[in-house]
Design an enzyme around this catalytic site. Structure first.
Site, PDB file in Angstrom:
ATOM      1  N   LYS A  77       0.804  -1.228   0.000  1.00  0.00           N
ATOM      2  CA  LYS A  77       0.000   0.000   0.000  1.00  0.00           C
ATOM      3  C   LYS A  77       0.837   1.279   0.000  1.00  0.00           C
ATOM      4  CE  LYS A  77      -3.734  -2.334   2.397  1.00  0.00           C
ATOM      5  NZ  LYS A  77      -4.662  -2.321   3.531  1.00  0.00           N
TER       6      LYS A  77
ATOM      7  N   ASP B  31      -9.469   2.528   2.540  1.00  0.00           N
ATOM      8  CA  ASP B  31      -9.312   1.940   3.882  1.00  0.00           C
ATOM      9  C   ASP B  31      -9.704   2.906   4.994  1.00  0.00           C
ATOM     10  OD1 ASP B  31      -8.308  -0.589   3.264  1.00  0.00           O
ATOM     11  OD2 ASP B  31      -6.218   0.079   3.283  1.00  0.00           O
TER      12      ASP B  31
END
Ligand code: ATR
Length: 308
Positions: A78, A134
Site C-alpha cells: 500500500k 481503507d
C-alpha cells in the site's frame, strides 16, 4: 437438482480485477468481490495474485497492459504503490497509502472514465488512478461494530506500518483527543507522531503506552495472523481491562488472541471483517460506477471467514 447458482460463463469478454499481496492466500477479497460481481450481473472476475514487492511495479503495468479494470493492494504494497500509479486521488494523498487502483481511459469527450464503464478494447491510452478506501472503512466499521466515533476519542493504536499510519491519520482528522502510538520499530511511531502533531495540532499524540484508560485499542500490526504470534499488546505495560473496546484489523483468524483476551475481560471486541467489507464496497463502486451490493458482500465474507 438445486445448488449454487452457476457463475456467468468465462469467455472472451470476461474482464478482470485482482488483489496483489505478499502473502495473499489468507485474503477473503475474492469471495466477497465475486459474490458482488455475480449479484450485479457483471461478467467480471476477481482474482488474488502473490506479488513480491520487487515485482509490484511490473505487476501493475501488466494489469494495465491487459486492461484489468482495477486492483486492490494489501500487505506490503500500500505504501509502495503511492509512487507507482499515474495519478493519485486526494484520498491516497491524504491517507498516505494506495489500497485501490482504478484503470481509466478517455471517453468520447476526452474525459478520464473508469475502464469498467467503457469499451476497454477501444481505449488507446490507459492510466492507473490510486485511491485509498481503507481510511473511511476503519471509521465506519469501528462505529458500526463498537459504537466508537473518532471525535474526542482516546485511542491506543498498535502498529505504525501502512495500515497503522492510515488509521492514525484518519482518527486524528476525525478529531481524536488522544492517540498513543506503539510500534516494534519505535522510530516509525515517533515519525508518525511528529507528522500528526504538525497536521493536527489539536490532537494529543504520544509515543508509547497510555498512563490512563482508553476507549479503544486498535490493532494495525500483522501480529495475530499466524498462530504462533505473540500478542501485539504488552499487557504488563497496559492491561486490556484499561480499554472499553478492542478492534483488530485482522479478520483471519476471526478471533485473534488479543480479541479473545478482550472478550474474556468483558470488553467489546470486533475483528476486521467490517473494515474489509467497506473498503471493498468502496473499491467496487469506483470500478463499476454503481452502488455495491453490501449485504451480498457481507454474507460472502461471513461465509468465507466463519464458515457455515
Ligand atoms: P500493513 O500495510 O498491514 O500495515 P506493514 O506496513 O508491513 O503492513 O506493517 C506491519 C506492522 O506490523 C508494522 O507496525 C510492524 O512493525 P514494524 O514497523 O516494527 O515492522 C508490525 N509487525 C510486523 N511483525 C511484527 C512482529 N513480529 N512484532 C511486532 N510488530 C510486528
Amino acid at each position: 437438482m438445486s445448488g449454487p447458482k452457476p457463475l456467468l460463463t468465462i469467455d472472451a469478454t470476461t474482464r478482470l480485477c485482482a488483489v496483489y499481496g505478499h502473502p495473499v492466500k489468507h485474503s477473503a477479497s475474492p469471495a466477497m468481490h465475486n459474490a458482488a460481481l455475480e449479484a450485479l450481473g457483471l461478467n467480471w472476475r476477481y482474482l488474488a495474485f502473490y506479488v513480491h514487492p520487487d515485482n509490484l511495479r511490473a505487476a501493475i503495468a501488466g494489469a494495465k497492459a491487459m486492461r484489468f479494470l482495477g486492483l486492490n493492494l494489501t500487505v506490503p504494497h500500500k505504501l509502495l504503490a503511492v509512487e507507482m500509479v499515474d495519478v493519485l486521488d486526494e484520498s491516497a494523498r491524504t491517507w498516505g497509502a494506495v489500497n485501490t487502483i482504478r484503470f481509466e481511459a478517455r471517453d468520447a469527450h476526452g474525459e478520464w472514465r473508469p475502464l469498467g464503464l467503457l469499451d476497454a478494447d477501444a481505449a488507446t491510452e490507459i492510466r492507473s488512478h490510486g485511491f485509498n478506501t481503507d481510511a473511511d472503512a476503519i471509521v465506519r466499521a469501528v462505529w458500526e461494530d463498537l459504537r466508537i466515533h473518532p471525535a474526542q476519542a482516546r485511542v491506543l493504536l498498535l502498529g505504525a506500518g501502512g495500515a497503522g499510519r492510515t488509521a492514525a491519520l484518519r482518527l486524528a482528522a476525525g478529531g481524536a483527543r488522544d492517540l498513543w502510538l506503539v510500534n516494534r520499530t519505535e522510530s516509525k511511531a515517533a515519525e508518525l507522531a511528529r507528522e500528526i502533531a504538525q497536521l493536527f495540532p489539536t490532537v494529543n499524540v504520544h509515543v508509547g503506552y497510555p498512563d490512563s484508560p482508553v476507549e479503544l485499542i486498535l490493532n494495525a500490526t500483522s501480529l495475530g495472523l499466524k498462530p504462533a504470534d505473540p500478542s501485539p499488546l504488552d499487557t504488563s505495560r497496559f492491561p486490556v481491562t484499561r480499554a472499553d473496546a478492542v478492534y483488530d484489523m485482522i479478520y483471519r483468524p476471526a478471533e485473534t488472541p488479543l480479541l479473545r483476551a478482550a472478550l474474556d475481560a468483558g470488553r467489546r471486541a470486533a475483528n476486521g471483517l467490517g473494515m474489509l467489507l467497506y473498503q471493498g464496497a468502496a473499491a467496487l463502486e469506483l470500478w463499476a460506477g454503481q452502488p455495491a451490493p453490501v449485504a451480498v458482500m457481507r454474507a460472502a465474507l461471513e461465509k468465507n471467514i466463519y464458515g457455515n
